[in-house]
Enzyme design. Structure first.
Site, PDB file in Angstrom:
ATOM      1  N   ASN A 171      31.362  15.329 -30.216  1.00 53.72           N
ATOM      2  CA  ASN A 171      30.756  14.794 -28.992  1.00 53.72           C
ATOM      3  C   ASN A 171      31.704  13.823 -28.283  1.00 53.72           C
ATOM      4  OD1 ASN A 171      28.437  16.236 -29.231  1.00 53.72           O
ATOM      5  ND2 ASN A 171      27.121  14.516 -29.789  1.00 53.72           N
ATOM      6  N   GLU A 211      29.849  16.417 -35.980  1.00 51.22           N
ATOM      7  CA  GLU A 211      29.109  16.538 -34.722  1.00 51.22           C
ATOM      8  C   GLU A 211      29.380  15.337 -33.804  1.00 51.22           C
ATOM      9  OE1 GLU A 211      27.674  19.194 -33.926  1.00 51.22           O
ATOM     10  OE2 GLU A 211      27.390  20.178 -35.850  1.00 51.22           O
ATOM     11  N   ARG A 218      28.559  26.213 -26.411  1.00 52.43           N
ATOM     12  CA  ARG A 218      28.109  25.045 -27.167  1.00 52.43           C
ATOM     13  C   ARG A 218      26.613  25.183 -27.387  1.00 52.43           C
ATOM     14  NH1 ARG A 218      32.846  22.924 -27.571  1.00 52.43           N
ATOM     15  NH2 ARG A 218      34.082  22.766 -25.694  1.00 52.43           N
TER      16      ARG A 218
END
Lengths: 103, 153
Positions: B54, B50, B108
């Protein structure tokens, strides 16, 4: 990803065979959309049995296909959730929208 | 020189999403010396994935840049620092909200920070607009503690 279409049930099974992340999801999405548009199934089942890793890219994948299946008059379901996959789907509440079925 | 940590590693790679698997597998291999459970290892891999996503997607917006990972072990705690020199986060509190995303059209989910927070024990986000973002995550590996308790019995 492997796909199987059962004509008599108008059932499309999409068996994901790779890890699901930002990179791999783009290919999975393209293939899934292609198969859904090709068969216009009544039921689309994502099979997670071989998925050894999934991050939040999997949530986006399901939400997108959920909308698409609904739009085309079909229904999206999921099967064989592994522990890691289940934990992520439970956290985001997607299991309230998408039923888990047995294959 | 005596280090504050028992072990440490550094990793740098280009901000390409096909490096995500490499990043999480490398961190997982480093953590495995603490003998984590399968679930703990899966949690750490997911949190790393994650944070790296990002950096690549939001920090660098798919333009080339360098993502850095520093991971340290002290006793049975793993610290993972993931940083980029990307555009930075405007409002960290807003970005942390479940389902918040600046790119909803690209499917997303906005669950990245929520997953990092719930899969790790502690997460700290530092970000400066135009300079970059650093995420520091910590997790205590419990399996080793249990084993120690068992051996002292």
């Amino acid at each position: 990803m492997e796909s199987k279409y059962i004509e008599e049930d108008k059932l499309l099974i999409l068996k994901v065979t790779e890890e699901i992340d930002e990179y791999s999801v783009q290919k999975i999405r393209r293939k899934a959309d292609y198969e859904i548009e090709r068969y216009m199934p009544k039921r689309v089942v994502f099979d997670f049995d071989s998925v050894t890793f999934m991050d939040s890219a999997g949530i986006g994948l399901l939400m997108g296909r959920y909308k698409m299946a609904n739009m085309l008059g079909g229904k999206l379901e999921i099967a064989n959730l592994t522990q890691n996959v289940k934990k992520i789907f439970e956290m985001c509440g997607i299991l309230k929208l998408i039923p888990v079925v047995n294959l | 020189m005596k280090s504050k940590f028992d072990n440490e590693m550094k990793l740098e790679f280009l901000s390409k999403s096909n490096n995500e698997a490499f990043a999480r597998i490398t961190v997982a291999a480093f953590v495995s010396q603490l003998d984590p459970t399968i679930e703990e290892l899966a949690d750490i891999k997911t949190a790393v994935s994650e944070a790296v996503t990002n950096s690549i997607v939001h920090g660098y917006e798919d333009k080339p840049g360098i993502v850095k990972i520093i991971s340290r072990i002290k006793d049975n705690e793993i610290t993972i620092e993931i940083s980029d020199n990307g555009k930075g986060i405007e409002d960290i509190e807003v970005a942390k909200q479940p389902l918040y995303t600046t790119k909803p059209n690209l499917e997303r989910s906005g669950m990245g920070f929520t997953i990092m927070e719930s899969f790790m024990d502690k997460i700290e986000i530092e970000s400066v607009l135009g300079l970059g973002t650093k995420i520091t995550m910590k997790k205590t590996i419990k399996s080793m503690k249990l084993e120690e308790e068992l051996t002292t019995l």
